[in-house]
Design a protein around this motif. Sequence first.
Motif, PDB file in Angstrom:
ATOM      1  N   TYR A  35       0.833  -1.204   0.000  1.00  0.00           N
ATOM      2  CA  TYR A  35       0.000   0.000   0.000  1.00  0.00           C
ATOM      3  C   TYR A  35       0.867   1.254   0.000  1.00  0.00           C
ATOM      4  CZ  TYR A  35      -3.995  -2.965   1.228  1.00  0.00           C
ATOM      5  OH  TYR A  35      -4.978  -3.910   1.227  1.00  0.00           O
ATOM      6  N   LEU A  36       0.390   2.253  -0.705  1.00  0.00           N
ATOM      7  CA  LEU A  36       1.029   3.564  -0.729  1.00  0.00           C
ATOM      8  C   LEU A  36       0.243   4.482   0.201  1.00  0.00           C
ATOM      9  CD1 LEU A  36       3.106   5.446  -2.256  1.00  0.00           C
ATOM     10  CD2 LEU A  36       1.241   5.909  -3.874  1.00  0.00           C
ATOM     11  N   ASP A  37       0.943   5.156   1.109  1.00  0.00           N
ATOM     12  CA  ASP A  37       0.250   6.054   2.031  1.00  0.00           C
ATOM     13  C   ASP A  37      -0.226   7.322   1.325  1.00  0.00           C
ATOM     14  OD1 ASP A  37       0.446   4.424   4.204  1.00  0.00           O
ATOM     15  OD2 ASP A  37       1.854   5.673   5.326  1.00  0.00           O
ATOM     16  N   LEU A  38      -1.349   7.837   1.800  1.00  0.00           N
ATOM     17  CA  LEU A  38      -1.877   9.115   1.288  1.00  0.00           C
ATOM     18  C   LEU A  38      -0.943  10.253   1.676  1.00  0.00           C
ATOM     19  CD1 LEU A  38      -5.684   8.866   2.079  1.00  0.00           C
ATOM     20  CD2 LEU A  38      -4.438   8.151   0.045  1.00  0.00           C
ATOM     21  N   PRO A  39      -1.026  11.406   0.979  1.00  0.00           N
ATOM     22  CA  PRO A  39      -1.827  11.656  -0.226  1.00  0.00           C
ATOM     23  C   PRO A  39      -1.207  11.007  -1.450  1.00  0.00           C
ATOM     24  CG  PRO A  39      -0.494  13.581   0.279  1.00  0.00           C
ATOM     25  CD  PRO A  39      -0.253  12.595   1.402  1.00  0.00           C
ATOM     26  N   ALA A  40      -2.053  10.649  -2.417  1.00  0.00           N
ATOM     27  CA  ALA A  40      -1.566   9.933  -3.600  1.00  0.00           C
ATOM     28  C   ALA A  40      -2.138  10.547  -4.860  1.00  0.00           C
ATOM     29  CB  ALA A  40      -1.960   8.466  -3.512  1.00  0.00           C
ATOM     30  N   ASP A  41      -1.266  11.040  -5.711  1.00  0.00           N
ATOM     31  CA  ASP A  41      -1.690  11.488  -7.028  1.00  0.00           C
ATOM     32  C   ASP A  41      -1.109  10.530  -8.063  1.00  0.00           C
ATOM     33  OD1 ASP A  41       0.980  12.113  -7.088  1.00  0.00           O
ATOM     34  OD2 ASP A  41       0.667  14.284  -7.073  1.00  0.00           O
ATOM     35  N   VAL A  42      -1.319  10.833  -9.323  1.00  0.00           N
ATOM     36  CA  VAL A  42      -0.902   9.892 -10.359  1.00  0.00           C
ATOM     37  C   VAL A  42       0.618   9.773 -10.410  1.00  0.00           C
ATOM     38  CG1 VAL A  42      -0.894  11.542 -12.281  1.00  0.00           C
ATOM     39  CG2 VAL A  42      -1.396   9.126 -12.719  1.00  0.00           C
ATOM     40  N   ALA A  43       1.331  10.847 -10.061  1.00  0.00           N
ATOM     41  CA  ALA A  43       2.794  10.783 -10.087  1.00  0.00           C
ATOM     42  C   ALA A  43       3.314   9.824  -9.017  1.00  0.00           C
ATOM     43  CB  ALA A  43       3.378  12.184  -9.859  1.00  0.00           C
ATOM     44  N   ARG A  44       2.780   9.926  -7.815  1.00  0.00           N
ATOM     45  CA  ARG A  44       3.248   9.041  -6.743  1.00  0.00           C
ATOM     46  C   ARG A  44       2.851   7.594  -7.034  1.00  0.00           C
ATOM     47  NH1 ARG A  44       2.039   9.582  -1.140  1.00  0.00           N
ATOM     48  NH2 ARG A  44       3.969   8.391  -0.931  1.00  0.00           N
ATOM     49  N   LEU A  45       1.642   7.393  -7.564  1.00  0.00           N
ATOM     50  CA  LEU A  45       1.230   6.023  -7.888  1.00  0.00           C
ATOM     51  C   LEU A  45       2.103   5.439  -9.000  1.00  0.00           C
ATOM     52  CD1 LEU A  45      -2.654   5.798  -7.757  1.00  0.00           C
ATOM     53  CD2 LEU A  45      -1.042   4.196  -6.746  1.00  0.00           C
ATOM     54  N   GLY A  46       2.382   6.258 -10.003  1.00  0.00           N
ATOM     55  CA  GLY A  46       3.195   5.785 -11.124  1.00  0.00           C
ATOM     56  C   GLY A  46       4.605   5.417 -10.694  1.00  0.00           C
ATOM     57  N   ASP A  47       5.100   6.087  -9.651  1.00  0.00           N
ATOM     58  CA  ASP A  47       6.431   5.771  -9.129  1.00  0.00           C
ATOM     59  C   ASP A  47       6.448   4.549  -8.237  1.00  0.00           C
ATOM     60  OD1 ASP A  47       7.625   7.855 -10.378  1.00  0.00           O
ATOM     61  OD2 ASP A  47       7.660   9.198  -8.634  1.00  0.00           O
ATOM     62  N   ALA A  48       5.282   4.070  -7.833  1.00  0.00           N
ATOM     63  CA  ALA A  48       5.222   3.032  -6.797  1.00  0.00           C
ATOM     64  C   ALA A  48       4.775   1.679  -7.347  1.00  0.00           C
ATOM     65  CB  ALA A  48       4.274   3.482  -5.680  1.00  0.00           C
ATOM     66  N   LEU A  49       4.797   1.523  -8.654  1.00  0.00           N
ATOM     67  CA  LEU A  49       4.346   0.248  -9.215  1.00  0.00           C
ATOM     68  C   LEU A  49       5.254  -0.896  -8.743  1.00  0.00           C
ATOM     69  CD1 LEU A  49       3.427   1.112 -12.913  1.00  0.00           C
ATOM     70  CD2 LEU A  49       2.081   1.397 -10.820  1.00  0.00           C
ATOM     71  N   ALA A  50       4.644  -2.044  -8.528  1.00  0.00           N
ATOM     72  CA  ALA A  50       5.410  -3.274  -8.302  1.00  0.00           C
ATOM     73  C   ALA A  50       5.370  -4.073  -9.610  1.00  0.00           C
ATOM     74  CB  ALA A  50       4.796  -4.070  -7.152  1.00  0.00           C
ATOM     75  N   GLY A  51       6.006  -5.207  -9.627  1.00  0.00           N
ATOM     76  CA  GLY A  51       6.000  -5.968 -10.857  1.00  0.00           C
ATOM     77  C   GLY A  51       6.351  -7.413 -10.621  1.00  0.00           C
ATOM     78  N   LEU A  52       6.103  -8.223 -11.615  1.00  0.00           N
ATOM     79  CA  LEU A  52       6.463  -9.632 -11.534  1.00  0.00           C
ATOM     80  C   LEU A  52       6.721 -10.116 -12.963  1.00  0.00           C
ATOM     81  CD1 LEU A  52       3.862 -11.516 -12.600  1.00  0.00           C
ATOM     82  CD2 LEU A  52       2.896 -10.689 -10.469  1.00  0.00           C
ATOM     83  N   ARG A  53       7.448 -11.196 -13.070  1.00  0.00           N
ATOM     84  CA  ARG A  53       7.707 -11.802 -14.360  1.00  0.00           C
ATOM     85  C   ARG A  53       6.742 -12.977 -14.522  1.00  0.00           C
ATOM     86  NH1 ARG A  53      12.304 -11.611 -17.576  1.00  0.00           N
ATOM     87  NH2 ARG A  53      12.135  -9.460 -16.872  1.00  0.00           N
ATOM     88  N   ALA A  54       5.886 -12.916 -15.537  1.00  0.00           N
ATOM     89  CA  ALA A  54       4.929 -13.998 -15.775  1.00  0.00           C
ATOM     90  C   ALA A  54       5.622 -15.176 -16.463  1.00  0.00           C
ATOM     91  CB  ALA A  54       3.762 -13.492 -16.629  1.00  0.00           C
ATOM     92  N   ALA A  55       4.906 -16.306 -16.522  1.00  0.00           N
ATOM     93  CA  ALA A  55       5.481 -17.514 -17.120  1.00  0.00           C
ATOM     94  C   ALA A  55       5.793 -17.332 -18.603  1.00  0.00           C
ATOM     95  CB  ALA A  55       4.519 -18.690 -16.930  1.00  0.00           C
ATOM     96  N   ASP A  56       5.147 -16.359 -19.245  1.00  0.00           N
ATOM     97  CA  ASP A  56       5.435 -16.119 -20.667  1.00  0.00           C
ATOM     98  C   ASP A  56       6.697 -15.285 -20.860  1.00  0.00           C
ATOM     99  OD1 ASP A  56       4.680 -13.539 -19.968  1.00  0.00           O
ATOM    100  OD2 ASP A  56       2.719 -13.654 -20.960  1.00  0.00           O
ATOM    101  N   GLY A  57       7.365 -14.972 -19.751  1.00  0.00           N
ATOM    102  CA  GLY A  57       8.638 -14.272 -19.846  1.00  0.00           C
ATOM    103  C   GLY A  57       8.522 -12.759 -19.882  1.00  0.00           C
ATOM    104  N   MET A  58       7.293 -12.252 -19.836  1.00  0.00           N
ATOM    105  CA  MET A  58       7.121 -10.787 -19.858  1.00  0.00           C
ATOM    106  C   MET A  58       6.618 -10.286 -18.509  1.00  0.00           C
ATOM    107  SD  MET A  58       5.542  -9.941 -23.592  1.00  0.00           S
ATOM    108  CE  MET A  58       5.232  -8.266 -23.020  1.00  0.00           C
ATOM    109  N   ASP A  59       6.840  -8.999 -18.265  1.00  0.00           N
ATOM    110  CA  ASP A  59       6.459  -8.415 -16.982  1.00  0.00           C
ATOM    111  C   ASP A  59       4.962  -8.138 -16.895  1.00  0.00           C
ATOM    112  OD1 ASP A  59       9.064  -8.416 -16.162  1.00  0.00           O
ATOM    113  OD2 ASP A  59       9.449  -6.318 -16.697  1.00  0.00           O
ATOM    114  N   VAL A  60       4.461  -8.177 -15.689  1.00  0.00           N
ATOM    115  CA  VAL A  60       3.156  -7.592 -15.355  1.00  0.00           C
ATOM    116  C   VAL A  60       3.423  -6.545 -14.286  1.00  0.00           C
ATOM    117  CG1 VAL A  60       0.852  -7.968 -14.412  1.00  0.00           C
ATOM    118  CG2 VAL A  60       1.914  -9.718 -15.874  1.00  0.00           C
ATOM    119  N   HIS A  61       3.110  -5.295 -14.569  1.00  0.00           N
ATOM    120  CA  HIS A  61       3.247  -4.225 -13.578  1.00  0.00           C
ATOM    121  C   HIS A  61       1.982  -4.174 -12.722  1.00  0.00           C
ATOM    122  CE1 HIS A  61       6.773  -2.725 -15.772  1.00  0.00           C
ATOM    123  NE2 HIS A  61       6.074  -2.993 -16.871  1.00  0.00           N
ATOM    124  N   LEU A  62       2.146  -3.833 -11.457  1.00  0.00           N
ATOM    125  CA  LEU A  62       1.019  -3.841 -10.511  1.00  0.00           C
ATOM    126  C   LEU A  62       0.858  -2.467  -9.865  1.00  0.00           C
ATOM    127  CD1 LEU A  62       1.874  -7.194  -8.645  1.00  0.00           C
ATOM    128  CD2 LEU A  62       0.028  -6.861 -10.322  1.00  0.00           C
TER     129      LEU A  62
END
Lengths: 307, 307
Positions: free
Chosen positions: B76-103
């Motif tokens: 979780y990202l603490d408030l206040p949250a605008d699109v810039a802070r959310l865009g900087d806080a993405l997580a990610g994972l590598r799927a079985a197809d070898g490509m990323d999924v950003h979260l």
Amino acid sequence: MAGLIGLDWGTSSLRAYRYDGTGRIAETRARPWGIRQLPAGGYDAALADITAGWPALPRLACGMVGSRGGWREAPYLDLPADVARLGDALAGLRAADGMDVHLVPGLRDPDGPDVMRGEETQLLGALALQPELAAASSFILPGTHSKWAVVRDGAVCGFRTRMTGELFAVLRQHSILGATGVEADDDDAAFERGVAAARDSGAAGALGRLFSARALMLDGALAPASVSDYLSGLLVGEEFRAALADGLARRDTPLQLIGDAALCERYRRAAALFDIDLPPPVQDAAARGLWRIAVQAGIVSEEIHAC
Amino acid sequence: MAGLIGLDWGTSSLRAYRYDGTGRIAETRARPWGIRQLPAGGYDAALADITAGWPALPRLACGMVGSRGGWREAPYLDLPADVARLGDALAGLRAADGMDVHLVPGLRDPDGPDVMRGEETQLLGALALQPELAAASSFILPGTHSKWAVVRDGAVCGFRTRMTGELFAVLRQHSILGATGVEADDDDAAFERGVAAARDSGAAGALGRLFSARALMLDGALAPASVSDYLSGLLVGEEFRAALADGLARRDTPLQLIGDAALCERYRRAAALFDIDLPPPVQDAAARGLWRIAVQAGIVSEEIHAC
């Protein structure tokens, strides 16, 4: 032989009191035969069993036995209701043993509307035991459906049902607030934290704080095993916050508990967080109320002790 | 080929959006594969199926897929949250197809504490669609766990979860308020009566009015088939009463719905009883929010239309 048989006959249990002619309780019996779980033979069989061996005395019953789904309906009496009006409004039926069973009506607050059935007898019993509360007081009867009642000049003049006990149960058993993955532990601090959260919720109220029980857990700030006590505190605390907000309880008027000792103890702890010092609960209020109403209605005449 | 695949992946459903390089939605697909009901093969299989035949584009997902019990946790990202802070806080994972999924991370309001996950993307999408609301507004996202959120200067600066939908369901299915003996009928007047009862409950609030749904029925003043709509009105009305009491909604600030049209229509009818004229809900807010966050995070670069 003088005396009375009093029956406190609710949804899930039946208690019988045998009084002597002075109103002293000579014997108490309990059976699991609430109106939803009667023995074969129904009401008559339950009555015959719980009074087996007792003398043929007048019988007065209160509680759900007098509801629409009970043995016979004793229609609600509108507020205000004192012992005189209740005593005049008894209903009755003839049991299979050929003798009458008198029924105490429930009360209806036309301002809600709201209804109670059984608690009216406890309230009059409490006033008989503590007559100093008759002038002006408020009562809490905690339970599945808690009642907060206001008494003025010996009469119940207003009340409110709160579904605290049932709400707690359904939220724990069927909502995400029960999905903690662990058994609940007793945690007094979590209970008091819930009470404080309700107290501090202001005019918005604690209904909007239910989810905090989960958010605190996700946050690591509340142990999963303590969610139950926190939720309990939130709901009980909300009773006090709301009652103080709408005048069902007033800081300048005595507030008195009636009911089960362990449950009432939780309410006393909650009250302390509102700076309210609640005395221990009234005991045997239903038994005392049945006698009081029976005397008022002339079903029994109270003997004077020979001194 | 430019573009994006956006995934709105909740507890009980999965929606996928394929955007072209300008952010236009070229195709939308839906599957019943929420994180609690994944197909054999789990997340990877669900993703492979819902994107079958689509080009290999960057992928951004929001919702419970990023929760602790999801595919991978995006804290979780603490408030206040605008699109810039959310865009900087993405997580990610590598799927079985070898490509990323950003979260997309969920949001945490430390003042509750309270949390949301998925709604933050809808809120930013709504602000992208209606930029005039960015300066100062409140939003309602009705649902199982309704959210009321406050936006200032383009950032989510406070919110509250209300368990309205879940509370309604458990009370109807498991409490005495569901014991009406009949099927529920649509009854707009009963809904509005419930809203008005909440509105008029004052600082005590509507939690203490739940039992009125039953008392009115016993009183003959509410048809058994209408108890459901009355209860719904009581709970929805209480959202408005409480939000106005604690500043989550203000009469001098725009209030906007996001969500399902039929459910939002109930909120609009409730708002009218508070003299609030709510506009129709924002549509496709999650889809728009996913694109907006992806652009902000540099996952895609928005092409300029050739004119």
